[in-house]
Design an enzyme around this catalytic site. Structure first.
Site, PDB file in Angstrom:
ATOM      1  N   ASP A 136       0.349   4.818   2.232  1.00  0.00           N
ATOM      2  CA  ASP A 136      -0.158   5.514   3.080  1.00  0.00           C
ATOM      3  C   ASP A 136      -1.119   6.749   3.074  1.00  0.00           C
ATOM      4  O   ASP A 136      -0.979   7.626   2.467  1.00  0.00           O
ATOM      5  CB  ASP A 136       1.182   6.005   3.910  1.00  0.00           C
ATOM      6  N   ARG A 191       6.387   6.276  14.732  1.00  0.00           N
ATOM      7  CA  ARG A 191       6.301   6.582  13.083  1.00  0.00           C
ATOM      8  C   ARG A 191       5.394   7.668  13.614  1.00  0.00           C
ATOM      9  O   ARG A 191       4.520   8.253  14.175  1.00  0.00           O
ATOM     10  CB  ARG A 191       4.961   5.351  12.886  1.00  0.00           C
ATOM     11  N   HIS A 223       0.627  -1.397   0.067  1.00  0.00           N
ATOM     12  CA  HIS A 223       0.408   0.002  -0.234  1.00  0.00           C
ATOM     13  C   HIS A 223       1.005   0.896  -0.031  1.00  0.00           C
ATOM     14  O   HIS A 223       1.864   1.437   0.612  1.00  0.00           O
ATOM     15  CB  HIS A 223      -0.548   0.152   1.387  1.00  0.00           C
ATOM     16  N   HIS A 241       4.893   0.448  -0.198  1.00  0.00           N
ATOM     17  CA  HIS A 241       5.576  -0.456   1.082  1.00  0.00           C
ATOM     18  C   HIS A 241       4.940  -2.135   1.687  1.00  0.00           C
ATOM     19  O   HIS A 241       3.563  -1.399   1.732  1.00  0.00           O
ATOM     20  CB  HIS A 241       6.286   0.119   2.386  1.00  0.00           C
TER      21      HIS A 241
END
Ligand code: OGA
Ligand code: MN
Length: 294
Positions: free
Chosen positions: A107, A272, A105, A256
């Site tokens: 993000d 993150r 996908h 990723h």
């Protein structure tokens, strides 16, 4: 400032050396990191010993940070810009983010303001595995025939969080809430990168199941071909994490995924940050149907 650069694979990824992020980065160093990142799509800065605030300060050099309202799970206490990705128990309960990113996908492609960049700081990693894979979507697009490029250039595809397989197992209330926060959007199938001007494929096996104006059945053959083409091994890089790695990728031209390639009992913890992007795509108002559960 002269930073060192070492390519990590043919397709994408570079390690940057010569930075110690405990000290503020100056504008010249940030500009150099940005240039290396635009050229390589993924950059890794290893052996960093930074606080959440220092990670946030790093991210702010590249743009404003997301407060993670579209995926309202765990924020670090007192530092809401940091989102926790972990398989560890959270408040004694199984983590909501333990299976983050199992499918390829980009993000937040399911929003009209998809994330420009995401950066993970590795805190804990299993003894083996817990890797993240990346793929170069410029290369995927460039590899297509002129005829197919022409066809795809004019198409949009629907990105709908309700179609995301791992969310189908969540309860109806949670899914309805997720959809309320993130209504379906139409995104260009070929995305023009705002800084490099290059074209990249922008469909994913996680979130794209039909082209706008076509049924899911009509779209399936071509989409499956594109998913497969996107992740050909020669377009990819597989990152083996070490605690202290800070890795930032460009969601406009890379996808990723994080395979479940480790012993479930071993802790994995990432901090993150998410750097906001420019608007892309539009709300998709046509009556959209949820895919039947497989
Ligand atoms: C993400 C993601 C993968 C990982 O942070 O967006 O997909 O390796 N994470 O944790
Ligand atoms: Mn992700």
């Amino acid at each position: 400032m002269a930073l060192g650069v070492r390519k990590l694979s043919f397709a994408l990824g570079a390690e940057i050396t010569g930075l110690d992020l405990r000290r503020p980065m100056d504008a010249a160093a940030a500009a150099e990191v940005r240039r290396i990142w635009l050229d390589n799509l993924v950059v890794v800065i290893r052996d960093q010993d930074i606080t959440p605030q220092q990670q946030v300060a790093f991210g702010r050099h590249f743009g404003p940070l997301d407060d993670h309202k579209s995926l309202p799970f765990y924020r670090l206490e007192g530092v809401p810009e940091i989102f926790l990705i972990t398989n560890k128990l959270v408040n004694g309960k199984p983590s909501e983010t333990k299976d983050t990113g199992r499918l390829w996908h980009s993000d937040h492609s399911f929003t009209t303001h998809p994330t420009m960049a995401s950066a993970l700081y590795c805190k804990e990693i299993p003894e083996v595995g817990g890797n993240t894979l990346f793929t170069n979507m410029y290369s995927a697009y460039d590899s297509l025939s002129d005829g197919l490029k022409k066809l795809l250039d004019g198409l949009e595809a629907v990105h709908d969080i309700r179609d995301y397989a791992p969310f189908r197992s969540r309860n109806a209330e949670q899914r309805a809430e997720m959809h309320r926060i993130n209504p379906a959007v139409a995104q260009p199938v070929v995305r023009v990168h705002g800084e490099t001007g290059r074209k990249a494929l922008y469909v994913s096996e996680a979130l794209t199941f039909r082209f706008v104006g076509m049924t899911e059945e009509e779209s399936a053959g071509l989409l499956k071909f594109l998913w497969r083409r996107s992740v050909q091994p020669e377009f990819t890089y597989r990152h083996e994490w070490r605690p202290g790695d800070l890795l930032m990728w460009d969601n406009r031209c890379a996808m990723h995924m994080a395979p479940a390639d480790y012993a479930p009992g071993q802790p994995r913890l990432m901090h993150r940050i998410t750097i906001l992007g420019t608007p892309c795509g539009r709300l998709y108002s046509e009556q959209s149907t949820v895919r039947a559960a497989a």
